[in-house]
Motif scaffolding. Structure first.
Motif, PDB file in Angstrom:
ATOM      1  N   ALA A 100       0.811  -1.223   0.000  1.00  0.00           N
ATOM      2  CA  ALA A 100       0.000   0.000   0.000  1.00  0.00           C
ATOM      3  C   ALA A 100       0.841   1.268   0.000  1.00  0.00           C
ATOM      4  CB  ALA A 100      -0.940   0.002   1.203  1.00  0.00           C
ATOM      5  N   GLU A 101       2.108   1.147   0.400  1.00  0.00           N
ATOM      6  CA  GLU A 101       2.983   2.318   0.466  1.00  0.00           C
ATOM      7  C   GLU A 101       4.160   2.228  -0.499  1.00  0.00           C
ATOM      8  OE1 GLU A 101       4.119   2.754   4.562  1.00  0.00           O
ATOM      9  OE2 GLU A 101       2.049   2.521   5.266  1.00  0.00           O
ATOM     10  N   ASP A 104       6.040   3.732  -7.234  1.00  0.00           N
ATOM     11  CA  ASP A 104       6.377   3.299  -8.591  1.00  0.00           C
ATOM     12  C   ASP A 104       7.893   3.229  -8.770  1.00  0.00           C
ATOM     13  OD1 ASP A 104       3.674   3.421  -9.010  1.00  0.00           O
ATOM     14  OD2 ASP A 104       3.744   5.025 -10.513  1.00  0.00           O
ATOM     15  N   GLU A 105       8.584   4.188  -8.179  1.00  0.00           N
ATOM     16  CA  GLU A 105      10.039   4.243  -8.332  1.00  0.00           C
ATOM     17  C   GLU A 105      10.707   3.009  -7.732  1.00  0.00           C
ATOM     18  OE1 GLU A 105       8.337   8.117  -8.936  1.00  0.00           O
ATOM     19  OE2 GLU A 105       8.132   6.737  -7.216  1.00  0.00           O
ATOM     20  N   ALA A 106      10.248   2.565  -6.571  1.00  0.00           N
ATOM     21  CA  ALA A 106      10.818   1.375  -5.939  1.00  0.00           C
ATOM     22  C   ALA A 106      10.555   0.138  -6.777  1.00  0.00           C
ATOM     23  CB  ALA A 106      10.241   1.196  -4.542  1.00  0.00           C
ATOM     24  N   MET A 107       9.328   0.021  -7.311  1.00  0.00           N
ATOM     25  CA  MET A 107       9.016  -1.140  -8.145  1.00  0.00           C
ATOM     26  C   MET A 107       9.818  -1.112  -9.441  1.00  0.00           C
ATOM     27  SD  MET A 107       7.290  -3.980  -8.190  1.00  0.00           S
ATOM     28  CE  MET A 107       5.947  -3.842  -6.997  1.00  0.00           C
ATOM     29  N   ASN A 108       9.927   0.045 -10.056  1.00  0.00           N
ATOM     30  CA  ASN A 108      10.683   0.148 -11.308  1.00  0.00           C
ATOM     31  C   ASN A 108      12.162  -0.162 -11.104  1.00  0.00           C
ATOM     32  OD1 ASN A 108       8.588   0.806 -13.070  1.00  0.00           O
ATOM     33  ND2 ASN A 108       8.704   2.983 -12.584  1.00  0.00           N
ATOM     34  N   LEU A 109      12.731   0.315  -9.994  1.00  0.00           N
ATOM     35  CA  LEU A 109      14.142   0.038  -9.731  1.00  0.00           C
ATOM     36  C   LEU A 109      14.379  -1.457  -9.561  1.00  0.00           C
ATOM     37  CD1 LEU A 109      17.049   0.752  -9.147  1.00  0.00           C
ATOM     38  CD2 LEU A 109      16.396   1.286  -6.769  1.00  0.00           C
ATOM     39  N   ALA A 110      13.531  -2.127  -8.798  1.00  0.00           N
ATOM     40  CA  ALA A 110      13.699  -3.568  -8.600  1.00  0.00           C
ATOM     41  C   ALA A 110      13.570  -4.324  -9.918  1.00  0.00           C
ATOM     42  CB  ALA A 110      12.676  -4.088  -7.593  1.00  0.00           C
ATOM     43  N   PRO A 150       6.616 -10.165   3.350  1.00  0.00           N
ATOM     44  CA  PRO A 150       6.119  -8.812   3.585  1.00  0.00           C
ATOM     45  C   PRO A 150       7.192  -7.755   3.375  1.00  0.00           C
ATOM     46  CG  PRO A 150       6.533  -9.909   5.671  1.00  0.00           C
ATOM     47  CD  PRO A 150       6.728 -10.944   4.598  1.00  0.00           C
ATOM     48  N   VAL A 151       6.769  -6.573   3.034  1.00  0.00           N
ATOM     49  CA  VAL A 151       7.533  -5.316   2.917  1.00  0.00           C
ATOM     50  C   VAL A 151       8.600  -5.315   1.828  1.00  0.00           C
ATOM     51  CG1 VAL A 151       7.088  -4.775   5.348  1.00  0.00           C
ATOM     52  CG2 VAL A 151       9.315  -5.735   4.715  1.00  0.00           C
ATOM     53  N   ILE A 152       8.694  -6.364   1.021  1.00  0.00           N
ATOM     54  CA  ILE A 152       9.678  -6.369  -0.075  1.00  0.00           C
ATOM     55  C   ILE A 152       9.017  -6.806  -1.391  1.00  0.00           C
ATOM     56  CG2 ILE A 152      11.773  -6.651   1.306  1.00  0.00           C
ATOM     57  CD1 ILE A 152      11.642  -9.676   0.647  1.00  0.00           C
ATOM     58  N   SER A 153       7.818  -6.306  -1.643  1.00  0.00           N
ATOM     59  CA  SER A 153       7.104  -6.737  -2.848  1.00  0.00           C
ATOM     60  C   SER A 153       7.846  -6.430  -4.149  1.00  0.00           C
ATOM     61  CB  SER A 153       5.703  -6.128  -2.886  1.00  0.00           C
ATOM     62  OG  SER A 153       5.747  -4.711  -2.918  1.00  0.00           O
ATOM     63  N   PRO A 154       8.595  -5.322  -4.304  1.00  0.00           N
ATOM     64  CA  PRO A 154       9.335  -5.120  -5.545  1.00  0.00           C
ATOM     65  C   PRO A 154      10.375  -6.221  -5.788  1.00  0.00           C
ATOM     66  CG  PRO A 154       9.093  -3.045  -4.398  1.00  0.00           C
ATOM     67  CD  PRO A 154       8.657  -4.115  -3.441  1.00  0.00           C
TER      68      PRO A 154
END
Length: 259
Positions: A100-101, A104-110, A150-154
């Motif tokens: 939920a938090e 986009d930047e975190a997902m794109n980087l991963a 948890p907390v590392i979805s990317p």
């Protein structure tokens, strides 16, 4: 004579941690190895410590850039005249937050650091492996490529994507003499773990020591794995003995994953 005598490998993120462990295993069996990283000083120390002479070479580059991934593969062929084994290994965490938090930047980087980098290296390696009718792609995934955390979805999402890419690519190039597999290590106290682990532990409400104990407790062997454990499986896949293994996401997690 080593079982990889005359073979040539390139390993992204090969100056430390799992990548370095795989490089050491390959060098011990006679391969020539190109390692990649972003820190020339770290690379120099690794080269000095492994002491493999002309069989070990460094190419600097940022695997979040397609052109750098391609240059690593091309540079390996320029240096040693061929490419037999490609190990897309580099990657890491892009932060710790619930979905939920997550930005986009975190997902794109991963996805760039882990999935796209693996794709770019694999695709470029096929340029050389397909014409020669042989080759090994050994990507480095994770236990988190098989289970949710948890907390590392990317990170989890990107590692799952690498597994899917591996299975599809293996079907395409299997008839051409090329195998494609992904290693899925569990908890290993690498440099990346010591750097990112405390923040991950805090996000899970644990101390870093409790975080490490959690990994050990969840495994059947009740201890963390070691980079040498991963290097040994990579060596099997790189060798002729591993020719019948492809399209596999191989757990090296002490029995943590149910898959």
């Amino acid at each position: 004579m080593g079982i990889l005598e005359g073979q040539v490998a390139c390993i992204t993120g090969g100056t430390r941690g799992i990548g370095r462990g795989i490089a050491e295993a390959f060098l011990a069996e006679g391969a020539s190895v190109v390692i990649n990283g972003r820190d020339p000083a770290k690379a120099r120390a690794t080269i000095d410590e492994l002491d493999a002479g002309e069989r070990l070479y460094f190419i600097a580059g940022d695997v979040c850039k397609r052109e750098d991934c391609e240059a690593i593969v091309d540079g390996t062929v320029e240096r040693y005249g061929r490419l037999d084994i490609a190990v897309p290994n580099a990657g890491g965490s892009s932060g710790f937050a619930p979905v939920a938090e997550t930005t986009d930047e975190a997902m794109n980087l991963a996805m760039t650091w882990i999935f796209w980098h693996t794709f770019w290296v694999m695709r470029r390696a096929f340029k050389y492996m397909i014409p020669q009718g042989s080759g090994r792609i050994i990507s480095v995934g994770s236990l988190e490529g098989k289970v949710g955390k948890p907390v590392i979805s990317p990170y989890v999402s990107a590692k799952h994507a690498v597994n899917g890419l591996t299975k599809s690519a293996a079907q395409e190039v299997g008839p051409l003499g090329i195998t494609v597999n992904v290693l899925c290590p569990g908890g290993i106290e690498t440099d990346m773990m010591t750097e990112a682990g405390p923040a991950a532990a805090e996000a899970m409400g644990l101390t870093y020591a409790e975080f490490l104990q959690w990994f050990a407790r969840e495994s059947a062997i009740k201890r963390l794995n070691d980079v040498a454990d991963v290097g040994a499986v990579a060596l099997l896949l790189a060798s002729e003995a591993g020719a019948g293994i492809t399209g596999s996401a191989i757990s090296i997690d002490g029995g943590t994953s149910p898959y």
